[in-house]
Design a protein around this motif. Structure first.
Motif, PDB file in Angstrom:
ATOM      1  N   THR A  74       6.045   0.636  20.588  1.00  0.00           N
ATOM      2  CA  THR A  74       5.567   1.363  19.820  1.00  0.00           C
ATOM      3  C   THR A  74       5.926   0.795  18.269  1.00  0.00           C
ATOM      4  N   LEU A  75       5.207   1.062  17.163  1.00  0.00           N
ATOM      5  CA  LEU A  75       5.386   0.945  15.749  1.00  0.00           C
ATOM      6  C   LEU A  75       4.887   2.036  14.979  1.00  0.00           C
ATOM      7  N   LYS A  76       5.424   2.078  13.896  1.00  0.00           N
ATOM      8  CA  LYS A  76       4.897   3.151  12.934  1.00  0.00           C
ATOM      9  C   LYS A  76       4.008   2.283  11.844  1.00  0.00           C
ATOM     10  N   ALA A  77       2.829   2.707  11.271  1.00  0.00           N
ATOM     11  CA  ALA A  77       2.143   2.197  10.471  1.00  0.00           C
ATOM     12  C   ALA A  77       1.576   2.866   9.477  1.00  0.00           C
ATOM     13  N   SER A  78       1.756   2.513   8.292  1.00  0.00           N
ATOM     14  CA  SER A  78       0.920   3.493   7.101  1.00  0.00           C
ATOM     15  C   SER A  78      -0.528   3.349   7.321  1.00  0.00           C
ATOM     16  N   LEU A  79      -1.095   4.471   6.778  1.00  0.00           N
ATOM     17  CA  LEU A  79      -2.551   4.478   6.869  1.00  0.00           C
ATOM     18  C   LEU A  79      -3.161   4.515   5.785  1.00  0.00           C
ATOM     19  N   MET A  80      -2.325   4.504   4.619  1.00  0.00           N
ATOM     20  CA  MET A  80      -2.824   4.518   3.305  1.00  0.00           C
ATOM     21  C   MET A  80      -3.680   3.745   2.992  1.00  0.00           C
ATOM     22  N   LEU A  81      -3.906   2.713   3.410  1.00  0.00           N
ATOM     23  CA  LEU A  81      -5.019   1.748   3.105  1.00  0.00           C
ATOM     24  C   LEU A  81      -6.289   1.542   3.671  1.00  0.00           C
ATOM     25  N   LEU A  82      -6.290   2.528   4.571  1.00  0.00           N
ATOM     26  CA  LEU A  82      -7.643   2.680   5.529  1.00  0.00           C
ATOM     27  C   LEU A  82      -8.778   3.349   4.428  1.00  0.00           C
ATOM     28  N   GLU A  83     -10.068   3.019   4.583  1.00  0.00           N
ATOM     29  CA  GLU A  83     -11.162   3.515   3.874  1.00  0.00           C
ATOM     30  C   GLU A  83     -11.601   4.951   4.624  1.00  0.00           C
ATOM     31  N   GLU A  84     -11.632   4.729   5.878  1.00  0.00           N
ATOM     32  CA  GLU A  84     -12.120   5.991   6.604  1.00  0.00           C
ATOM     33  C   GLU A  84     -10.691   6.517   7.321  1.00  0.00           C
ATOM     34  N   GLU A  85     -10.977   7.952   7.652  1.00  0.00           N
ATOM     35  CA  GLU A  85      -9.865   8.500   8.165  1.00  0.00           C
ATOM     36  C   GLU A  85      -9.728   8.376   9.683  1.00  0.00           C
ATOM     37  N   PRO A  86      -8.806   7.659  10.104  1.00  0.00           N
ATOM     38  CA  PRO A  86      -8.504   7.474  11.791  1.00  0.00           C
ATOM     39  C   PRO A  86      -8.291   8.631  12.493  1.00  0.00           C
ATOM     40  N   GLN A  87      -8.305   8.567  13.714  1.00  0.00           N
ATOM     41  CA  GLN A  87      -8.154   9.667  14.726  1.00  0.00           C
ATOM     42  C   GLN A  87      -7.288   8.978  15.678  1.00  0.00           C
ATOM     43  N   ILE A  88      -6.696   9.768  16.450  1.00  0.00           N
ATOM     44  CA  ILE A  88      -5.642   9.543  17.615  1.00  0.00           C
ATOM     45  C   ILE A  88      -6.770   8.801  18.632  1.00  0.00           C
ATOM     46  N   GLY A  89      -6.107   7.791  18.977  1.00  0.00           N
ATOM     47  CA  GLY A  89      -7.161   6.845  20.155  1.00  0.00           C
ATOM     48  C   GLY A  89      -7.865   5.706  19.239  1.00  0.00           C
ATOM     49  N   ASP A  90      -8.192   5.834  18.324  1.00  0.00           N
ATOM     50  CA  ASP A  90      -8.500   4.610  17.453  1.00  0.00           C
ATOM     51  C   ASP A  90      -7.658   3.334  17.655  1.00  0.00           C
ATOM     52  N   TYR A  91      -8.364   2.453  17.425  1.00  0.00           N
ATOM     53  CA  TYR A  91      -7.471   1.035  17.507  1.00  0.00           C
ATOM     54  C   TYR A  91      -7.685   0.525  15.958  1.00  0.00           C
ATOM     55  N   VAL A  92      -6.529   0.125  15.381  1.00  0.00           N
ATOM     56  CA  VAL A  92      -6.599  -0.321  13.930  1.00  0.00           C
ATOM     57  C   VAL A  92      -5.708  -1.799  13.983  1.00  0.00           C
ATOM     58  N   ILE A  93      -6.094  -2.466  12.908  1.00  0.00           N
ATOM     59  CA  ILE A  93      -5.322  -3.860  12.964  1.00  0.00           C
ATOM     60  C   ILE A  93      -4.010  -3.647  11.854  1.00  0.00           C
ATOM     61  N   VAL A  94      -3.027  -4.050  12.257  1.00  0.00           N
ATOM     62  CA  VAL A  94      -1.743  -3.590  11.362  1.00  0.00           C
ATOM     63  C   VAL A  94      -1.230  -5.019  11.157  1.00  0.00           C
ATOM     64  N   HIS A  95      -0.693  -5.207   9.828  1.00  0.00           N
ATOM     65  CA  HIS A  95      -0.044  -6.309   9.080  1.00  0.00           C
ATOM     66  C   HIS A  95       0.953  -5.684   8.255  1.00  0.00           C
ATOM     67  N   ALA A  96       2.201  -6.319   8.413  1.00  0.00           N
ATOM     68  CA  ALA A  96       3.208  -5.873   7.596  1.00  0.00           C
ATOM     69  C   ALA A  96       3.416  -4.043   7.311  1.00  0.00           C
ATOM     70  N   GLY A  97       3.244  -3.615   8.619  1.00  0.00           N
ATOM     71  CA  GLY A  97       3.435  -2.258   8.415  1.00  0.00           C
ATOM     72  C   GLY A  97       2.257  -1.332   8.074  1.00  0.00           C
ATOM     73  N   PHE A  98       0.974  -1.800   7.688  1.00  0.00           N
ATOM     74  CA  PHE A  98      -0.023  -1.074   7.066  1.00  0.00           C
ATOM     75  C   PHE A  98      -0.982  -1.394   7.799  1.00  0.00           C
ATOM     76  N   ALA A  99      -1.849  -0.345   8.452  1.00  0.00           N
ATOM     77  CA  ALA A  99      -3.228  -0.504   9.234  1.00  0.00           C
ATOM     78  C   ALA A  99      -4.253  -0.780   7.992  1.00  0.00           C
ATOM     79  N   LEU A 100      -4.907  -1.794   8.260  1.00  0.00           N
ATOM     80  CA  LEU A 100      -5.736  -2.593   7.424  1.00  0.00           C
ATOM     81  C   LEU A 100      -7.256  -2.038   7.750  1.00  0.00           C
ATOM     82  N   ARG A 101      -7.677  -1.801   8.906  1.00  0.00           N
ATOM     83  CA  ARG A 101      -9.054  -1.334   9.128  1.00  0.00           C
ATOM     84  C   ARG A 101      -8.996  -1.021  10.535  1.00  0.00           C
ATOM     85  N   ILE A 102      -9.749   0.031  10.976  1.00  0.00           N
ATOM     86  CA  ILE A 102     -10.225   0.648  12.246  1.00  0.00           C
ATOM     87  C   ILE A 102     -11.123  -0.413  12.826  1.00  0.00           C
TER      88      ILE A 102
END
Length: 78
Positions: free
Chosen positions: A27-55
């Motif tokens: 597991t890893l922790k990722a910041s969601l602050m850069l996402l345009e949409e609000e993510p939900q549990i179960g969503d897949y996101v692409i993570v780079h350098a600790g930041f989720a970039l998109r769903i």
């Protein structure tokens, strides 16, 4: 070289998510602050350098994970 990795959101607290990486149990922790949409549990996101970039679409995430698995297997043979 850096690589953005598809991960699945397991939990969300404030603007941080705990995400699972493939089937490894890692597991890893990722910041969601850069996402345009609000993510939900179960969503897949692409993570780079600790930041989720998109769903990601779940199918797109699975295809990307499969490619990464195949690349890892090739790397083990060399």
């Amino acid at each position: 070289m850096c690589l953005a990795v598809p991960v699945r959101i397991e939990s969300i607290e404030n603007e941080m998510a705990v995400c699972s990486v493939g089937e490894s149990g890692t597991t890893l922790k990722a910041s969601l602050m850069l996402l345009e949409e609000e993510p939900q549990i179960g969503d897949y996101v692409i993570v780079h350098a600790g930041f989720a970039l998109r769903i990601l679409d779940p199918q797109e995430a699975q295809e990307s994970l499969q490619i990464l698995r195949e690349m890892a297997q090739v790397g083990q043979v060399v």
